[in-house]
Scaffold this active site. Structure first.
Site, PDB file in Angstrom:
ATOM      1  N   ASP A 249       0.809  -1.172   0.063  1.00 54.10           N
ATOM      2  CA  ASP A 249       0.119   0.097  -0.070  1.00 54.10           C
ATOM      3  C   ASP A 249       1.003   1.139  -0.050  1.00 54.10           C
ATOM      4  O   ASP A 249       1.798   1.314   0.741  1.00 54.10           O
ATOM      5  CB  ASP A 249      -0.972   0.010   1.364  1.00 54.10           C
ATOM      6  N   VAL A 250       0.765   2.149  -1.070  1.00 55.37           N
ATOM      7  CA  VAL A 250       1.469   3.592  -0.983  1.00 55.37           C
ATOM      8  C   VAL A 250       1.255   4.188   0.308  1.00 55.37           C
ATOM      9  O   VAL A 250       2.162   5.103   0.578  1.00 55.37           O
ATOM     10  CB  VAL A 250       1.087   4.225  -2.477  1.00 55.37           C
TER      11      VAL A 250
END
Length: 297
Positions: A249-250
DNA sequence: GGCCAGGTGATGG
DNA sequence: CCATCACATGGC
């Protein structure tokens, strides 16, 4: 007005839940005030408006305009407990996190915050897919259009309250019906396919719930449009798996970078290494790190 | 105007 | 099995 009190494991902080629930101006599935949140819930065939407020360390559930049966009350209570993860005992998480360089300051600042999820599997999957590879604010724009086009609503005291569209309705669409709302062609296909799987009974939260997280994850990964990130996100937000870890997840990467004050985002390997000390609480750690990205109210 | 978004599946080595 | 690319378009 009918109301009921739900017990909550301490530590619990309803204000922290409200901060999370208020994070987007564009949210249409609930309405917050400084100390309450209202939501339209589908209970059986009925749309019931509920209002939550903290009262003496309990959650008070009110029904501002509806008469509800005991059975319906029980179903609402179940849904609220799932939504706000009220049955979780956070003490082990706090004990673990107190020694963690990333988590310690966040637990200190947001003690009692719980992961806030999506009890509805269709909503969890669709929201995750909408959010893939676009900015969160654009994702909210698309979700709002989707809800206002295909969802149901009631107007109470001059305000509209919306429910997420039923899979049964989306199952009848062709991709063009979602392309208009600026879904990508592929996301439109994924969402309609999922709606059809749910409608014809091939995909069901109730049926999956009796399985292990690993089995649920495998079943989710078999869905077109669901990769590792989405499967872990849905485990975390719909199946309340506190150990689910959307490792790529960024937002998680950004939060870690901010917490450490480094100039670059961590690599996947580095994120994995941090996760090793969170065993069993990776999802909670991720949620607290996300919390660090949207202000300090 | 270029780069990045709460990624995934398809393709080619 | 790993690297690369198209997808779509807003936000900054």
């Amino acid at each position: 007005m009918t109301e009921m009190l739900l017990a909550v494991q301490q530590p619990f902080d309803f204000q922290e839940c409200l901060v999370f629930l208020s994070r987007s101006e564009q949210e249409v599935l609930h309405v917050t005030t400084p100390d309450t949140v209202r939501k339209l819930m589908r209970i059986g065939e009925r749309l019931i408006l509920i209002e939550l407020q903290e009262v003496e360390k309990h959650i008070c559930v009110r029904f501002p305009v509806d008469e509800v049966s005991e059975t319906e009350k029980e179903r609402v209570a179940r849904e609220v407990r799932d939504w706000l993860d009220l049955e979780r005992d956070l003490k082990p998480f706090e004990t673990m996190g107190a020694k963690d360089e990333l988590l310690a300051p966040l637990i200190e600042a947001h003690r009692g915050l719980r992961t806030i999820g999506f009890p509805d599997l269709f909503e969890a999957l669709v929201w995750a897919i909408i959010g893939q590879q676009i900015t969160l604010s654009f994702a909210y724009t698309i979700k709002r259009r989707f809800v206002e086009r295909y969802g149901d609503h009631r107007v109470v005291e001059g305000r509209a309250y919306w429910t997420f569209p039923w899979a049964e309705r989306i199952a009848l669409l062709e991709p063009e019906g979602l392309r208009e709302l600026q879904f990508s062609r592929r996301k439109a296909e994924y969402v309609i396919d999922i709606a059809r799987e749910i409608t014809n009974g091939d995909l069901s939260k109730t049926a999956l719930q009796s399985h292990s997280s690993a089995d649920i994850r495998q079943r989710l990964l078999a869905i077109r449009g669901v990769g590792a990130w989405t499967a872990d996100y849905v485990l975390m937000k719909c199946f309340q798996d506190a150990s689910a870890f959307p490792i790529a997840d960024v937002g998680l990467h950004q939060a870690i970078q901010h917490q450490l004050g480094t100039s670059k985002k961590p690599t996947i390997e580095e994120v994995k290494r941090y996760g090793e000390s969170w065993q069993g609480w990776e999802g909670y750690a991720t949620f607290y790190l996300w919390r660090s990205l949207y202000g300090n109210v």
